[in-house]
Scaffold this active site. Structure first.
Site, PDB file in Angstrom:
ATOM      1  N   ALA A  45     -12.754  32.111 -40.892  1.00 51.94           N
ATOM      2  CA  ALA A  45     -12.083  32.192 -39.593  1.00 51.94           C
ATOM      3  C   ALA A  45     -13.018  31.765 -38.476  1.00 51.94           C
ATOM      4  CB  ALA A  45     -11.602  33.628 -39.330  1.00 51.94           C
ATOM      5  N   TYR A  79      -7.645  33.317 -29.481  1.00 50.20           N
ATOM      6  CA  TYR A  79      -7.916  33.699 -30.879  1.00 50.20           C
ATOM      7  C   TYR A  79      -6.609  34.169 -31.544  1.00 50.20           C
ATOM      8  CZ  TYR A  79      -9.398  36.830 -34.684  1.00 50.20           C
ATOM      9  OH  TYR A  79      -9.527  37.475 -35.892  1.00 50.20           O
ATOM     10  N   TRP A 124     -10.284  45.367 -36.482  1.00 45.72           N
ATOM     11  CA  TRP A 124     -11.558  46.004 -36.113  1.00 45.72           C
ATOM     12  C   TRP A 124     -12.474  46.195 -37.327  1.00 45.72           C
ATOM     13  CZ3 TRP A 124     -11.146  50.369 -31.915  1.00 45.72           C
ATOM     14  CH2 TRP A 124     -10.378  49.913 -30.846  1.00 45.72           C
TER      15      TRP A 124
HETATM   16  N1  LIG Z   1     -13.954  40.977 -37.548  1.00 41.29           N
HETATM   17  C1  LIG Z   1     -12.887  41.638 -37.161  1.00 41.29           C
HETATM   18  O1  LIG Z   1     -12.977  42.639 -36.432  1.00 41.29           O
HETATM   19  C2  LIG Z   1     -11.522  41.215 -37.626  1.00 41.29           C
HETATM   20  C3  LIG Z   1     -10.406  41.937 -37.168  1.00 41.29           C
HETATM   21  C4  LIG Z   1      -9.144  41.552 -37.599  1.00 41.29           C
HETATM   22  C5  LIG Z   1      -8.992  40.494 -38.463  1.00 41.29           C
HETATM   23  N2  LIG Z   1     -10.087  39.798 -38.870  1.00 41.29           N
HETATM   24  C6  LIG Z   1      -9.879  38.676 -39.773  1.00 41.29           C
HETATM   25  O2  LIG Z   1     -10.567  38.956 -40.975  1.00 41.29           O
HETATM   26  C7  LIG Z   1     -11.012  37.733 -41.559  1.00 41.29           C
HETATM   27  C8  LIG Z   1     -12.486  37.816 -41.847  1.00 41.29           C
HETATM   28  O3  LIG Z   1     -13.161  37.986 -40.610  1.00 41.29           O
HETATM   29  P1  LIG Z   1     -14.724  38.243 -40.534  1.00 41.29           P
HETATM   30  O4  LIG Z   1     -14.935  39.316 -39.540  1.00 41.29           O
HETATM   31  O5  LIG Z   1     -15.284  38.357 -41.899  1.00 41.29           O
HETATM   32  O6  LIG Z   1     -15.190  36.888 -39.850  1.00 41.29           O
HETATM   33  P2  LIG Z   1     -16.656  36.235 -39.852  1.00 41.29           P
HETATM   34  O7  LIG Z   1     -17.675  37.267 -40.158  1.00 41.29           O
HETATM   35  O8  LIG Z   1     -16.769  35.466 -38.591  1.00 41.29           O
HETATM   36  O9  LIG Z   1     -16.589  35.251 -41.075  1.00 41.29           O
HETATM   37  C9  LIG Z   1     -15.840  34.088 -41.033  1.00 41.29           C
HETATM   38  C10 LIG Z   1     -16.527  33.086 -41.897  1.00 41.29           C
HETATM   39  O10 LIG Z   1     -15.753  31.896 -41.863  1.00 41.29           O
HETATM   40  C11 LIG Z   1     -16.668  30.820 -41.806  1.00 41.29           C
HETATM   41  N3  LIG Z   1     -16.064  29.624 -41.274  1.00 41.29           N
HETATM   42  C12 LIG Z   1     -15.899  29.262 -39.983  1.00 41.29           C
HETATM   43  N4  LIG Z   1     -15.354  28.050 -39.913  1.00 41.29           N
HETATM   44  C13 LIG Z   1     -15.168  27.632 -41.185  1.00 41.29           C
HETATM   45  C14 LIG Z   1     -14.658  26.457 -41.761  1.00 41.29           C
HETATM   46  N5  LIG Z   1     -14.217  25.457 -41.010  1.00 41.29           N
HETATM   47  N6  LIG Z   1     -14.624  26.360 -43.110  1.00 41.29           N
HETATM   48  C15 LIG Z   1     -15.083  27.367 -43.879  1.00 41.29           C
HETATM   49  N7  LIG Z   1     -15.588  28.498 -43.395  1.00 41.29           N
HETATM   50  C16 LIG Z   1     -15.624  28.628 -42.054  1.00 41.29           C
HETATM   51  C17 LIG Z   1     -17.788  31.317 -40.921  1.00 41.29           C
HETATM   52  O11 LIG Z   1     -18.930  30.515 -41.119  1.00 41.29           O
HETATM   53  P3  LIG Z   1     -19.991  30.359 -39.929  1.00 41.29           P
HETATM   54  O12 LIG Z   1     -20.635  31.711 -39.797  1.00 41.29           O
HETATM   55  O13 LIG Z   1     -20.887  29.294 -40.434  1.00 41.29           O
HETATM   56  O14 LIG Z   1     -19.210  29.976 -38.718  1.00 41.29           O
HETATM   57  C18 LIG Z   1     -17.943  32.742 -41.425  1.00 41.29           C
HETATM   58  O15 LIG Z   1     -18.841  32.790 -42.506  1.00 41.29           O
HETATM   59  C19 LIG Z   1     -10.614  36.630 -40.583  1.00 41.29           C
HETATM   60  O16 LIG Z   1      -9.383  36.098 -40.964  1.00 41.29           O
HETATM   61  C20 LIG Z   1     -10.451  37.367 -39.271  1.00 41.29           C
HETATM   62  O17 LIG Z   1      -9.578  36.689 -38.424  1.00 41.29           O
HETATM   63  C21 LIG Z   1     -11.357  40.134 -38.483  1.00 41.29           C
END
Ligand SMILES: NC(=O)c1ccc[n+]([C@@H]2O[C@H](COP(=O)([O-])OP(=O)(O)OC[C@H]3O[C@@H](n4cnc5c(N)ncnc54)[C@H](OP(=O)(O)O)[C@@H]3O)[C@@H](O)[C@H]2O)c1
Length: 295
Positions: free
Chosen positions: A64, A130, A155
């Site tokens: 993401a 977002y 979160w």
């Molecule tokens: N974090 C939250 O609080 C939260 C809340 C609700 C929902 N979510 C959802 O949960 C899911 C996981 O979130 P997360 O917190 O684990 O996010 P994250 O820590 O930002 O991890 C996302 C990963 O996706 C990679 N990425 C970005 N662009 C990409 C691309 N073009 N191709 C392949 N990989 C790519 C990033 O790599 P880089 O680091 O190199 O950019 C990162 O490793 C997402 O769908 C997010 O929307 C998250």
């Protein structure tokens, strides 16, 4: 032929991706993770290559553009990763006959001023770019691959990647007073618990070859605001920090962040419990474990 026991995780380098790879997969399942450098989901070619090489029985998208404030100044980049990327994956899954589990967010909600947990049937109304990009991703996934499960969570926190807990611990160590907003209510969710639940979901889908496809909510069971979350983090952190700390509740306007956050985005998670028997447990023991680990 797809390998029915093989799960391919895109975005394996992120917070959830790392937890998925760190989790013990259900017996008989093989888990392969691809970080961004190994497969960029915005490239249909790279997605196709990864699918051809690994021939998974099921795909999970944990990739993401998750920088909520950054998406305000880079909406096209957010759309590329959060909408076109999932579309590429969904199309590739459809062609390969592999079910697709896509992760989405509580931030598709918030614009309507609701104050009871959101149901999957509630109309989304994102407040920021977002949320707009994640909502578009959901729509494109539904259109491209009927055998999909969109799991909205909220979160996320964990030990393996930087998140709200890391920020709070840094502030708690370095300051005597910290300000935390009390006008954003949601469901904190341990990424490790979510990862375990997603793997159980994947195992059920692979075993049955079918599922009640669609959109589901899966987050932690406590509905709290960020100030209350900070207080719970401090209740653990103070065991290790010999100091006094004042946590002051403030309104979001104090921080003037580029992106608007929902005042309320708690998720009602009854549907996934009813259909798949999945529910996340009280995460306070997990919070204690993480805070201890991060000392
Ligand atoms: N974090 C939250 O609080 C939260 C809340 C609700 C929902 N979510 C959802 O949960 C899911 C996981 O979130 P997360 O917190 O684990 O996010 P994250 O820590 O930002 O991890 C996302 C990963 O996706 C990679 N990425 C970005 N662009 C990409 C691309 N073009 N191709 C392949 N990989 C790519 C990033 O790599 P880089 O680091 O190199 O950019 C990162 O490793 C997402 O769908 C997010 O929307 C998250």
């Amino acid at each position: 032929m797809a390998k029915q026991n093989k799960i391919l995780v895109f975005g394996a380098g992120g917070m959830l991706g790392r937890e998925l790879l760190a989790a013990a997969p259900p017996p008989g399942l093989e888990l392969i993770g691809l970080a961004r450098a190994q497969a960029d989901i915005t490239s249909a070619e790279q997605v196709a290559r990864a699918m051809a090489e690994h021939r998974p029985g099921l795909v999970i998208n944990a990739a993401a553009f998750s920088n909520v404030d950054g998406a305000e100044s880079e909406p096209q980049a957010a759309l590329a990763v959060n909408a076109q990327g999932p579309q590429n994956l969904a199309k590739a899954c459809h062609e390969a006959g592999a079910p697709f589990i896509h992760i989405s967010t509580d931030y598709v909600f918030g614009g309507g001023g609701q104050t009871r947990p959101y149901l999957e049937s509630d109309p989304p109304m994102p407040l920021n770019q977002y949320g707009v990009s994640k909502l578009r991703g959901e729509e494109l996934v539904r259109a491209a691959c009927s055998r999909h499960l969109i799991v909205r969570t909220s979160w996320l926190f964990g030990a393996l990647a930087r998140n709200f807990i890391h920020l709070m611990l840094e502030l708690m160590r370095s300051r005597s007073t910290i300000k935390v907003v009390d006008d954003q209510v949601g469901c904190p969710t341990p990424a490790a618990d979510l990862a375990q639940a997603l793997l159980r979901l994947a195992a059920m889908v692979l075993e049955q070859g079918d599922a009640a496809w669609g959109t589901y909510h899966l987050g932690g069971p406590l509905v709290i605001n960020r100030y209350q979350f900070a207080q719970m983090i401090w209740a653990e952190a103070r065991k290790y920090l010999n100091k006094d700390l004042t946590i002051e509740p403030v309104g979001s306007e104090v921080f003037a962040a580029p992106a608007k956050r929902p005042a309320y985005s708690a998720l009602d998670c009854a549907k996934i419990k009813q259909r798949f028997g999945l529910a996340l447990a009280d995460w306070r023991p997990e919070l204690a474990r993480i805070v201890k680990l991060l000392q």
